[in-house]
Every structure is written in structure tokens, then in C-alpha cells.
Enzyme design. Sequence first.
Site, short mmCIF file in Angstrom:
data_model
loop_
_atom_site.label_atom_id
_atom_site.label_comp_id
_atom_site.label_asym_id
_atom_site.label_seq_id
_atom_site.Cartn_x
_atom_site.Cartn_y
_atom_site.Cartn_z
N SER A 1 0.83 -1.22 0.00
CA SER A 1 0.00 0.00 0.00
C SER A 1 0.86 1.27 0.00
CB SER A 1 -0.98 0.00 1.18
OG SER A 1 -0.31 0.16 2.41
N ASN A 2 2.03 1.23 0.62
CA ASN A 2 2.91 2.41 0.57
C ASN A 2 3.44 2.61 -0.85
OD1 ASN A 2 3.43 3.86 3.23
ND2 ASN A 2 3.47 1.71 3.85
N ILE B 1 16.14 -8.24 6.40
CA ILE B 1 17.30 -7.53 6.95
C ILE B 1 18.34 -7.48 5.84
CG2 ILE B 1 19.18 -7.68 8.62
CD1 ILE B 1 17.12 -8.93 10.56
N GLN C 1 -1.25 7.58 7.90
CA GLN C 1 -0.21 8.63 7.90
C GLN C 1 1.01 8.21 7.07
OE1 GLN C 1 -0.99 11.59 8.84
NE2 GLN C 1 -2.95 10.66 9.41
N GLU C 2 1.32 6.91 7.08
CA GLU C 2 2.43 6.44 6.23
C GLU C 2 2.18 6.84 4.78
OE1 GLU C 2 3.88 2.40 6.77
OE2 GLU C 2 2.81 2.23 8.66
N GLU D 1 22.43 -0.56 10.49
CA GLU D 1 21.69 -0.96 11.69
C GLU D 1 20.20 -1.03 11.36
OE1 GLU D 1 21.11 0.80 16.16
OE2 GLU D 1 22.84 1.47 15.02
N THR E 1 20.75 2.91 7.18
CA THR E 1 22.13 2.58 7.56
C THR E 1 22.16 1.08 7.87
OG1 THR E 1 21.69 3.04 9.87
CG2 THR E 1 22.54 4.88 8.56
N HIS F 1 9.18 2.94 8.53
CA HIS F 1 9.02 2.02 9.66
C HIS F 1 7.84 2.50 10.50
CE1 HIS F 1 10.10 -1.01 12.55
NE2 HIS F 1 10.01 -0.11 13.50
#
Length: 211
Positions: A13-14, A92, A173-174, A143, A141, A109
Site C-alpha cells: 500500500s505504501n 534484513i 499517515q504512512e 543498523e 544505515t 518504519h
Amino acid sequence: MKNIVILISGRGSNMEAIVQACIAQNWSARIAAVISNKASAAGLEFAARHGIATAMVDHKQFDSREAFDTELAKVIDGYQPDLVVLAGFMRILSEGFVRHYEGRLLNIHPSLLPAFPGLHTHERAIEAGCKLAGATVHLVTPELDHGPIVIQAAVPVLPEDTGDTLSARVLKQEHQIYPRAVRWFVDGELTVAEGRVSHRSAQAQVVWAAD
Ligand code: GAR
């Protein structure tokens, strides 16, 4: 004309919100491809229907994270991206991959980072008694769920919230902040210094939403 490659793992959806904004606002960019690590990703169909190239790189076909990331980068680079957008891409990424796209890799996120990196963000926010939750768009980054913050949207956590109701409030809101952040990148409106991202309107980097 800038090339954007969007990575998804599911619903997308994003990605849809970004594609729609790119078309409606006539960005000086094109969505060059939508790539998924899962054949079942519903978003692939939407992309194909909009005439966008799609590809699938199945992580299960690779022995290591690095081998998958190397193949993924090869497919992405075939589209000569100026920007790579992670839109619900649930893998990841290895350090080598992230370094390769340094400064041109965005993620969204569903939390107010640096709170709640990882999974089940909404349930964890409720469990912790947070009164605010939200979403963050950031440069990536090595991490996990970390990096210079481009924009954040905050919403209230209501007493009756479940993970699902809070997730729906944040997702709305995303869909506002991710297209906005991508457009800023495309238009060269962001500067990064000392790990912080600025836009000439600092206010636009903060969204408060009551509903
Ligand atoms: C979104 O809520 C996004 O923020 C989240 O996955 C969802 C994907 O939805 N991403 C992460 O949790 C990344 N750590 P979508 O496929 O409908 O865009």
C-alpha cells in the site's frame, strides 16, 4: 528524470501511495520497477496494472543473506536507480547492500524511531503504555530500522486500541509521509549533515494527526 526502484514483500500500500503521487503530481521521476522477494506479494499486480516493470528475487533460493543481496542488487541496478525505496520490504539487508546504496536508500518504519525497531511495533507501543505512536521515513544505515530521519508522523494511542486499530491509524499517515519524503528526495530538497536530514521547511518534516 530520476529512476525510482521500489522493494516490497506484501500488500504494497505504501508503494501504491508513491506510484499514485508520482502520477498525480507529475514528478520528474519514474517508478522504474517494483521488486519483491515474494511471488505472492499483492503489490506486484498493482504495479503491473500500472505498466511498471516487476521482478521477483526469492530469498529462499539463496544459501546466504549476502548471496541474496548480491542478486537483488544486480536486478535493482539493471534499472539504474537514483533512489531505492523500501516499502514494507521485510528483509534484513547486509552491510554491503546498504553501503552500495548509501544516501539513496529510504525506508518507512511503523514507529516513532528510535523507539521500537523490528516487528510488532503497534502491539509493543500499546503494551508500553505509549500515548503517541507513529511512523518514520529514514535514510537506511546498516543498523536495522535506523538512520537519518526525513519525516515523522505522530498519532494518538487510544485506550481502546488494539494492534490492528493502531496500525490502521498509523498506516493512513504512512501514505501521507512516504510520498512526501520521496518527492523531496527527487526534487533535491533534502540535505544531510551530521546524521540529520533537513528540509527548508522543518515544520513539514513533522506531522501530527489526531485521527
Ligand atoms: C508498513 O506498515 C511499513 O511501515 C512496514 O510494513 C508495512 C507494509 O505495508 N514496514 C516495516 O515494518 C519495516 N520495518 P504495505 O506493504 O501495505 O506498504
